[in-house]
Design a protein around this motif. Structure first.
Motif, mmCIF file in Angstrom:
data_model
loop_
_atom_site.group_PDB
_atom_site.id
_atom_site.type_symbol
_atom_site.label_atom_id
_atom_site.label_comp_id
_atom_site.label_asym_id
_atom_site.label_seq_id
_atom_site.Cartn_x
_atom_site.Cartn_y
_atom_site.Cartn_z
ATOM 1 N N LEU A 141 121.929 13.198 54.292
ATOM 2 C CA LEU A 141 121.278 13.237 55.602
ATOM 3 C C LEU A 141 122.205 13.747 56.707
ATOM 4 O O LEU A 141 121.807 13.773 57.879
ATOM 5 C CB LEU A 141 120.763 11.840 55.980
ATOM 6 N N LEU A 142 123.418 14.161 56.347
ATOM 7 C CA LEU A 142 124.359 14.611 57.358
ATOM 8 C C LEU A 142 123.854 15.829 58.120
ATOM 9 O O LEU A 142 123.928 15.888 59.350
ATOM 10 C CB LEU A 142 125.711 14.927 56.707
ATOM 11 N N ALA A 143 123.355 16.817 57.399
ATOM 12 C CA ALA A 143 122.863 18.031 58.070
ATOM 13 C C ALA A 143 121.723 17.698 59.020
ATOM 14 O O ALA A 143 121.638 18.237 60.128
ATOM 15 C CB ALA A 143 122.423 19.064 57.039
ATOM 16 N N GLY A 144 120.838 16.781 58.605
ATOM 17 C CA GLY A 144 119.752 16.359 59.486
ATOM 18 C C GLY A 144 120.261 15.649 60.725
ATOM 19 O O GLY A 144 119.749 15.854 61.826
ATOM 20 N N GLY A 145 121.286 14.793 60.556
ATOM 21 C CA GLY A 145 121.867 14.113 61.707
ATOM 22 C C GLY A 145 122.538 15.084 62.665
ATOM 23 O O GLY A 145 122.433 14.945 63.891
ATOM 24 N N ILE A 146 123.227 16.077 62.113
ATOM 25 C CA ILE A 146 123.856 17.095 62.952
ATOM 26 C C ILE A 146 122.807 17.876 63.723
ATOM 27 O O ILE A 146 122.975 18.175 64.916
ATOM 28 C CB ILE A 146 124.721 18.031 62.082
ATOM 29 N N ALA A 147 121.699 18.206 63.062
ATOM 30 C CA ALA A 147 120.617 18.935 63.738
ATOM 31 C C ALA A 147 119.999 18.090 64.850
ATOM 32 O O ALA A 147 119.654 18.606 65.919
ATOM 33 C CB ALA A 147 119.547 19.342 62.724
ATOM 34 N N LEU A 148 119.866 16.777 64.618
ATOM 35 C CA LEU A 148 119.344 15.896 65.667
ATOM 36 C C LEU A 148 120.293 15.845 66.862
ATOM 37 O O LEU A 148 119.854 15.857 68.021
ATOM 38 C CB LEU A 148 119.114 14.491 65.110
ATOM 39 N N ASN A 149 121.593 15.778 66.596
ATOM 40 C CA ASN A 149 122.559 15.815 67.694
ATOM 41 C C ASN A 149 122.472 17.129 68.454
ATOM 42 O O ASN A 149 122.607 17.172 69.680
ATOM 43 C CB ASN A 149 123.979 15.616 67.156
ATOM 44 N N ARG A 150 122.241 18.190 67.717
ATOM 45 C CA ARG A 150 122.150 19.499 68.363
ATOM 46 C C ARG A 150 120.909 19.605 69.247
ATOM 47 O O ARG A 150 120.962 20.160 70.344
ATOM 48 C CB ARG A 150 122.139 20.597 67.301
ATOM 49 N N ILE A 151 119.777 19.065 68.773
ATOM 50 C CA ILE A 151 118.567 19.155 69.595
ATOM 51 C C ILE A 151 118.699 18.259 70.826
ATOM 52 O O ILE A 151 118.123 18.544 71.879
ATOM 53 C CB ILE A 151 117.297 18.812 68.795
ATOM 54 N N ALA A 152 119.487 17.184 70.714
ATOM 55 C CA ALA A 152 119.758 16.366 71.899
ATOM 56 C C ALA A 152 120.502 17.185 72.938
ATOM 57 O O ALA A 152 120.182 17.162 74.132
ATOM 58 C CB ALA A 152 120.567 15.127 71.502
ATOM 59 N N PHE A 153 121.509 17.932 72.482
ATOM 60 C CA PHE A 153 122.283 18.777 73.389
ATOM 61 C C PHE A 153 121.415 19.895 73.978
ATOM 62 O O PHE A 153 121.419 20.144 75.184
ATOM 63 C CB PHE A 153 123.471 19.364 72.629
ATOM 64 N N GLN A 154 120.659 20.564 73.122
ATOM 65 C CA GLN A 154 119.832 21.670 73.596
ATOM 66 C C GLN A 154 118.689 21.184 74.475
ATOM 67 O O GLN A 154 118.302 21.863 75.431
ATOM 68 C CB GLN A 154 119.277 22.464 72.408
ATOM 69 N N GLY A 155 118.142 20.013 74.162
ATOM 70 C CA GLY A 155 117.102 19.458 75.023
ATOM 71 C C GLY A 155 117.630 19.162 76.412
ATOM 72 O O GLY A 155 116.958 19.394 77.425
ATOM 73 N N ALA A 156 118.865 18.650 76.468
ATOM 74 C CA ALA A 156 119.492 18.408 77.763
ATOM 75 C C ALA A 156 119.718 19.716 78.507
ATOM 76 O O ALA A 156 119.525 19.813 79.723
ATOM 77 C CB ALA A 156 120.817 17.669 77.575
ATOM 78 N N MET A 157 120.129 20.758 77.780
ATOM 79 C CA MET A 157 120.316 22.064 78.400
ATOM 80 C C MET A 157 118.992 22.654 78.873
ATOM 81 O O MET A 157 118.941 23.385 79.864
ATOM 82 C CB MET A 157 120.984 23.035 77.423
ATOM 83 N N LEU A 158 117.924 22.343 78.156
ATOM 84 C CA LEU A 158 116.611 22.877 78.527
ATOM 85 C C LEU A 158 116.140 22.311 79.860
ATOM 86 O O LEU A 158 115.649 23.042 80.729
ATOM 87 C CB LEU A 158 115.597 22.552 77.425
ATOM 88 N N ILE A 159 116.304 21.009 80.030
ATOM 89 C CA ILE A 159 115.812 20.349 81.240
ATOM 90 C C ILE A 159 116.899 20.262 82.307
ATOM 91 O O ILE A 159 116.646 20.466 83.494
ATOM 92 C CB ILE A 159 115.296 18.933 80.896
ATOM 93 N N GLY A 160 118.127 19.973 81.880
ATOM 94 C CA GLY A 160 119.207 19.693 82.816
ATOM 95 C C GLY A 160 119.541 20.803 83.798
ATOM 96 O O GLY A 160 119.595 20.559 85.009
ATOM 97 N N PRO A 161 119.792 22.047 83.337
ATOM 98 C CA PRO A 161 120.159 23.099 84.290
ATOM 99 C C PRO A 161 119.078 23.386 85.323
ATOM 100 O O PRO A 161 119.373 23.566 86.509
ATOM 101 C CB PRO A 161 120.408 24.308 83.389
ATOM 102 N N ALA A 162 117.816 23.457 84.884
ATOM 103 C CA ALA A 162 116.735 23.706 85.843
ATOM 104 C C ALA A 162 116.628 22.555 86.837
ATOM 105 O O ALA A 162 116.501 22.762 88.052
ATOM 106 C CB ALA A 162 115.409 23.901 85.104
ATOM 107 N N ALA A 163 116.706 21.316 86.321
ATOM 108 C CA ALA A 163 116.672 20.158 87.212
ATOM 109 C C ALA A 163 117.901 20.142 88.113
ATOM 110 O O ALA A 163 117.819 19.808 89.301
ATOM 111 C CB ALA A 163 116.594 18.867 86.392
ATOM 112 N N GLY A 164 119.053 20.539 87.547
ATOM 113 C CA GLY A 164 120.269 20.594 88.338
ATOM 114 C C GLY A 164 120.158 21.584 89.485
ATOM 115 O O GLY A 164 120.607 21.308 90.605
ATOM 116 N N GLY A 165 119.557 22.748 89.205
ATOM 117 C CA GLY A 165 119.368 23.724 90.268
ATOM 118 C C GLY A 165 118.492 23.188 91.382
ATOM 119 O O GLY A 165 118.772 23.394 92.574
ATOM 120 N N LEU A 166 117.414 22.477 91.017
ATOM 121 C CA LEU A 166 116.528 21.900 92.029
ATOM 122 C C LEU A 166 117.235 20.817 92.838
ATOM 123 O O LEU A 166 117.119 20.762 94.073
ATOM 124 C CB LEU A 166 115.282 21.327 91.351
ATOM 125 N N ILE A 167 117.956 19.941 92.139
ATOM 126 C CA ILE A 167 118.642 18.835 92.811
ATOM 127 C C ILE A 167 119.738 19.346 93.735
ATOM 128 O O ILE A 167 119.859 18.925 94.884
ATOM 129 C CB ILE A 167 119.204 17.852 91.771
#
Length: 409
Positions: A141-167
């Protein structure tokens, strides 16, 4: 269709991993807000791509100088306690940036100093975060866990920069820094929920312990090839420091638009993470990594010649997808081929490549653009990236072989 979607089994089988993952999701969002705030603050104070590139240097130097020693500490001391110490240290640095709400904006040089201090704590927190994963999840399950960590990072990048620009556009950088501080509560919750994570093998102190890790990396062709691929790609072609200049030239210098550049990369990354089942279950992660790394360079080259902004954002999304595929495959290679007693030191080497490499790449991009143009910086980086990937593929045949996902390294 289910086979192509991200594997969420790691979240079901390990409560400790689930708590840590949730904490990382929230904390990474705050980190993206702070990142946009730093770029805007530095650009407004200096109006220079060299200074925005220096943000990458402030992040990279502590990782390079301290990373391998921190990795040895991760293999020598109880990992949960070390993770907690480094998280608190990063929080204190974030609080110093948030204090600008009361004291006023600090000079660009001072802000870079605080960023460097936070990165120094990250020199240990990164390797310890990577090294705990194999102690929380079974090998398959290591590869799956790594992919989950990656989607956490990318999800933050998806919302964070746009929200950061607004804030930042509405309330200034200080508010973004304050929100970043508050999100540390979530990652502290995750770290406190970890079990004791001791390492049974003895680690030699000082330089000897560091040397043991380096010898292992250098003598293991697939790990060496994976790290060289990512190091070459990131140092040669990272475009983030060019975004403020491109935004000023083509998008009216609006902070909200600057966030869209990072968000576009995240969109592709999230899509690649959601569909990660299509490649995390493949028995040749080396081939997957090489294809992803080469595709990143091609997409950035297309971005440089995009005739309109929307097509440019589409190419950035493609680059983000390729990057996620490459990073997940690289981390899978590293963790499947590294014994537990060396994970901290090898993870530190991976972090230097994965974190310091892009930051040094941003320095390269900023300096090149300052003396030539953003177009020259982008195109030259893309060409060098593809050439480097081809060279590694030709000289490291082990990356093309099948990997046993069940046996112990």
């Amino acid at each position: 269709m289910k086979r192509f979607l991200i594997d969420v089994e790691p979240l079901r089988v390990s409560a400790a991993f689930r708590r840590l993952w949730i904490g990382q999701v929230v904390s990474m969002f705050g980190a993206q807000l702070a990142f946009v705030a730093v770029l805007v603050q530095i650009w407004e104070q200096t109006n220079s791509t060299i200074w925005t590139g220096a943000v990458g240097l402030a992040k990279a130097l502590p990782l390079i100088v301290l990373g391998l020693f921190a990795g040895a500490a991760v293999d020598r001391f109880e990992r949960r306690r070390l993770y907690l110490i480094t998280t608190i240290g990063s929080l204190l640095a974030a609080m110093a940036m948030a204090a600008q709400l009361l004291t006023g904006a600090m000079p660009a040089g001072a802000l870079l100093g605080v960023i460097a201090i936070q990165s120094a704590f990250g020199a240990a927190s990164g390797p310890v975060a990577r090294s705990v994963l194999p102690q929380l999840l079974p090998r398959e399950l290591l590869a799956g866990g790594i992919a989950l960590n990656r989607i956490a990072f990318q999800g933050a990048m998806l919302i964070g920069p746009a929200a950061g620009g607004l804030i930042v556009g509405a309330w200034g950088p200080g508010t973004a820094y304050l929100i970043d501080c508050l999100t540390f509560a979530a990652v502290l919750y995750g770290v406190l929920g970890l079990p004791l994570l001791k390492v049974e093998a003895e680690v030699r102190p000082g330089l000897r312990g560091v040397a043991d890790g380096l010898v292992f990396v250098a003598s293991t062709p697939v790990i060496r090839g994976a790290l060289i691929t990512d190091l070459a790609v990131t140092v040669l072609s990272m475009p983030i420091s060019l975004f403020p200049a491109i935004n000023a030239e083509r998008f009216g210098n609006d902070p909200r638009t600057l966030g869209l550049f990072l968000t576009a990369i995240a969109v592709g990354g999230v899509v690649a993470s959601v569909l990660s089942g299509s490649y995390t279950r493949l028995p040749r992660p080396g081939v997957v990594m090489l294809i992803g790394a080469g595709s990143w360079g091609v997409a950035l080259g297309l971005f440089a010649f995009a005739p309109n902004p929307w097509l440019a954002l589409a190419f950035l999304a493609s680059a983000g997808a390729a990057d996620t595929v490459s990073v997940v495959a690289r981390s899978t290679i590293v963790q499947l081929h590294t014994p537990n007693e060396l994970l901290g030191r090898v993870a530190a080497a991976e972090q230097i490549v994965g974190s310091a490499g892009p930051n040094l790449g941003n320095v390269r991009g900023g300096v090149t653009a300052q003396f030539t143009s953003p177009m020259t910086a982008l195109v030259s980086g893309a060409v060098l990236c593809v050439a480097a990937v081809v060279a590694v593929a030709a000289t490291t045949p082990g990356l093309r072989k099948t990997v046993d996902l069940t046996s112990v390294p």
